[in-house]
Design an enzyme around this catalytic site. Sequence first.
Site: not given
Length: 500
Positions: A273, A347
């Site tokens: 990030k 996920r």
Amino acid sequence: MTALSVSTSSAASLRADALVVGVAKGAKGIVVAPGAEAVIEAFEGKLAEVLTTLGATGGEGEAVKVSSPAGLKAPLVLAVGLGDAEQGFSEEALRRAAGVAARTLAGTKKVALALPAESAEDAGAIALGALLGAYSYATYKSNGAGKEPVGELVVLTSRKGSKDAKAAVERATAVGEEMNRARDLINMAPNDLNPKAFATIAQAAGKEHGLKVEVLDEKALAKGGFGGILGVGVGSTNPPRLVKVAYTHPKAKATLAFVGKGITYDSGGISLKPAGHNETMKCDMAGAAAVFATVVAAKRLGLAVNITGWLALAENMPSGSATRPGDVLRMYGGKTVEVLNTDAEGRLVLADAIVRAGEENPDVIVDVATLTGAMVLALGTRIFGVMSNSDELRDTLHATAQEAGEQSWPMPLPVELRKGMTESTIADLANMGERMGGGLVAGLFLKEFVAEGIDWAHLDIAGPAFHEGAPYGYTPKGGTASAVRTLLRFAERTAAGDKA
């Protein structure tokens, strides 16, 4: 810890350090809400006039202090705004007003709440809002210094229905304390809350409340073939865990499985990030915190439903051993996933846990996760998205959230968005699909791992899980415990045989 109780004493006679009343916007100025009759009398009928002079309007979030006249045992009166009087006083308005009062009076030893508790549900709403508003987190302040919360909160009710009001306040105590437990976990520094530490906390709570807790460490995960959880956690020196927290009731006729994303810190992995996007990523375990708190609260309330919480815990870090974009993971259950972006890691851990949860044949699976920035772009920071393989379940959870006082919105799972994930040339699925509709793509990915015949729903709480702005109502800065009330209310409705 803030104590919470209920009393049928008069607002004038109860000894407290502060007395809280409600005011609202009326057609001709402010209106003092029911519950404050004794206070109005002590002010010789001029309480509204005095508060207006001090600038009160009755608007939501407003708090105005005034010294008490003779006739009141409490030396201070705090008037909190309830909004438009013509719209009535909803439970959510009461929760928020009570939260404002508790925040405004932080450090006060004893506070009496003379807000309009005209039903047991009102009393419970006031109690919960006050307890959540009293929350503070000062663990890392020097010598524990910080703004002390209210020491004791007393909800004033009439004698009629006081037994029901007491029960409602007792429920609010359990719910509020567990929500605040979840907030503590979310606010904890990631160097203290890694997967192993979270698992240890769950084990301690299980022992305290009589819950069955099972922990799979990295060796058990490898032996069991949990490639998603291991693939996310392999880059960290703090190995992953899958924690099962189970509550059973002898009269239960239904079983619910709640699955929580528990990324104790999310750097993005190799797909790192950028600066400005990772400072609050300790909150990426808020889904697991919500599930954990819900199971404990259900046990404390003795709900006649079986609930199994699955906490998928990992730390997503970049290193020489981390999963790379282009790697293929073999998930629990056998499906393979090509990892195109290591920052789409939630996920992956959820998929393993959903398959494992499905092996126990629950009636419903609900996963909760701070899953996608796309959902924040779609719904903002106060609303979570609800997706499901069942329209009925999706709509039920949306209605349940509204009933519980949480904001949600039903979202679709468009079949055409599935194509982007299934176009991997070397694996069954890719962990990324089309960029547009990214929150829906994530939901479709999770749907691939739900066993046939099981109703499943996905709550993407990325927006409301962590509040970065100024506190409002009963919502503090930091962790919020989003989705706990929705999950718990859904469990209550299931226990009562009412899921529609």
